[in-house]
Design an enzyme around this catalytic site. Sequence first.
Site, PDB file in Angstrom:
ATOM      1  N   HIS A 114       0.822  -1.215   0.000  1.00  0.00           N
ATOM      2  CA  HIS A 114       0.000   0.000   0.000  1.00  0.00           C
ATOM      3  C   HIS A 114       0.855   1.263   0.000  1.00  0.00           C
ATOM      4  O   HIS A 114       2.040   1.243   0.351  1.00  0.00           O
ATOM      5  CB  HIS A 114      -0.918   0.002   1.220  1.00  0.00           C
ATOM      6  CG  HIS A 114      -0.154  -0.020   2.520  1.00  0.00           C
ATOM      7  ND1 HIS A 114       0.413   1.105   3.072  1.00  0.00           N
ATOM      8  CD2 HIS A 114       0.139  -1.051   3.356  1.00  0.00           C
ATOM      9  CE1 HIS A 114       1.020   0.775   4.196  1.00  0.00           C
ATOM     10  NE2 HIS A 114       0.871  -0.521   4.391  1.00  0.00           N
TER      11      HIS A 114
ATOM     12  N   ASN B   3       3.245   5.326   8.838  1.00  0.00           N
ATOM     13  CA  ASN B   3       4.498   4.953   8.175  1.00  0.00           C
ATOM     14  C   ASN B   3       5.544   6.043   8.386  1.00  0.00           C
ATOM     15  O   ASN B   3       6.706   5.757   8.703  1.00  0.00           O
ATOM     16  CB  ASN B   3       4.312   4.780   6.664  1.00  0.00           C
ATOM     17  CG  ASN B   3       3.569   3.530   6.275  1.00  0.00           C
ATOM     18  OD1 ASN B   3       2.805   3.552   5.318  1.00  0.00           O
ATOM     19  ND2 ASN B   3       3.765   2.429   6.981  1.00  0.00           N
TER      20      ASN B   3
ATOM     21  N   ARG C 169      -5.921   1.141   3.685  1.00  0.00           N
ATOM     22  CA  ARG C 169      -4.693   1.613   3.038  1.00  0.00           C
ATOM     23  C   ARG C 169      -4.323   0.740   1.834  1.00  0.00           C
ATOM     24  O   ARG C 169      -3.773   1.240   0.855  1.00  0.00           O
ATOM     25  CB  ARG C 169      -3.546   1.708   4.043  1.00  0.00           C
ATOM     26  CG  ARG C 169      -3.171   0.415   4.750  1.00  0.00           C
ATOM     27  CD  ARG C 169      -2.199   0.711   5.903  1.00  0.00           C
ATOM     28  NE  ARG C 169      -1.742  -0.462   6.608  1.00  0.00           N
ATOM     29  CZ  ARG C 169      -2.295  -0.946   7.706  1.00  0.00           C
ATOM     30  NH1 ARG C 169      -3.376  -0.374   8.227  1.00  0.00           N
ATOM     31  NH2 ARG C 169      -1.786  -2.011   8.291  1.00  0.00           N
TER      32      ARG C 169
ATOM     33  N   GLU D 185      -2.956  -7.281   7.231  1.00  0.00           N
ATOM     34  CA  GLU D 185      -1.648  -7.209   7.876  1.00  0.00           C
ATOM     35  C   GLU D 185      -1.662  -8.021   9.164  1.00  0.00           C
ATOM     36  O   GLU D 185      -2.717  -8.327   9.723  1.00  0.00           O
ATOM     37  CB  GLU D 185      -1.298  -5.741   8.148  1.00  0.00           C
ATOM     38  CG  GLU D 185       0.062  -5.505   8.784  1.00  0.00           C
ATOM     39  CD  GLU D 185       1.253  -5.984   7.960  1.00  0.00           C
ATOM     40  OE1 GLU D 185       1.357  -7.212   7.711  1.00  0.00           O
ATOM     41  OE2 GLU D 185       2.101  -5.154   7.597  1.00  0.00           O
TER      42      GLU D 185
END
Length: 195
Positions: free
Chosen positions: A14, A20, A69, A99
């Site tokens: 993504h 991040n 995302r 995830e």
Amino acid sequence: MTQILPKPFWYLRHGETDWNVKGLAQGRTDIPLNETGIAQAVRAGQTLAALFQNNDRPFDHIISSPLSRAAVTAIRVRDEIDRLAGITLPLRIEEDLSEVCFGIHEGELMSDWYHDWIEAGTSLENGESFKTLTQRAVAAVNQGLGSEGTPLFVAHGALFRGLRAGMNLSVNERLANAVPIKAQPKNNNWLLHMI
């Protein structure tokens, strides 16, 4: 089965999120793309659309994680391929491409606990082990590879580390946001090409 079927596929992590940028573990926390992440997803779509020239079809369907995302990245990629190459690809959501669950570490800085989780197999409180992640990720990809055609999987960084384990590659390699990868089996090995 903990090995990926020897069939080619494409993979895209993504686009960027605010977590991040801050180096925080996202895991199952559904953090949206930021403006940079949306632009990255569009650029990835443009890069991939350029591969659909001369009736070439590097992949013919997209399978995405349900987390926003990844799903928004997949939608932006699909839309750019449609806009620039005139090809509308089917897109399906696969829960098992979510995830890893980092448990109590979600929202924390990535630090020693993360490396211990991968390299030493350390368990995470209320989380998923690297072994469990690998088994789930490989099963999801193998299911996608079992259908006809070549898929593009749109998912996550830690999940890709599990897939690397399923390809007998070193696992603790960071994957950039929204950089397409072609995975190609060759002579009992895997070759990964960034596009």
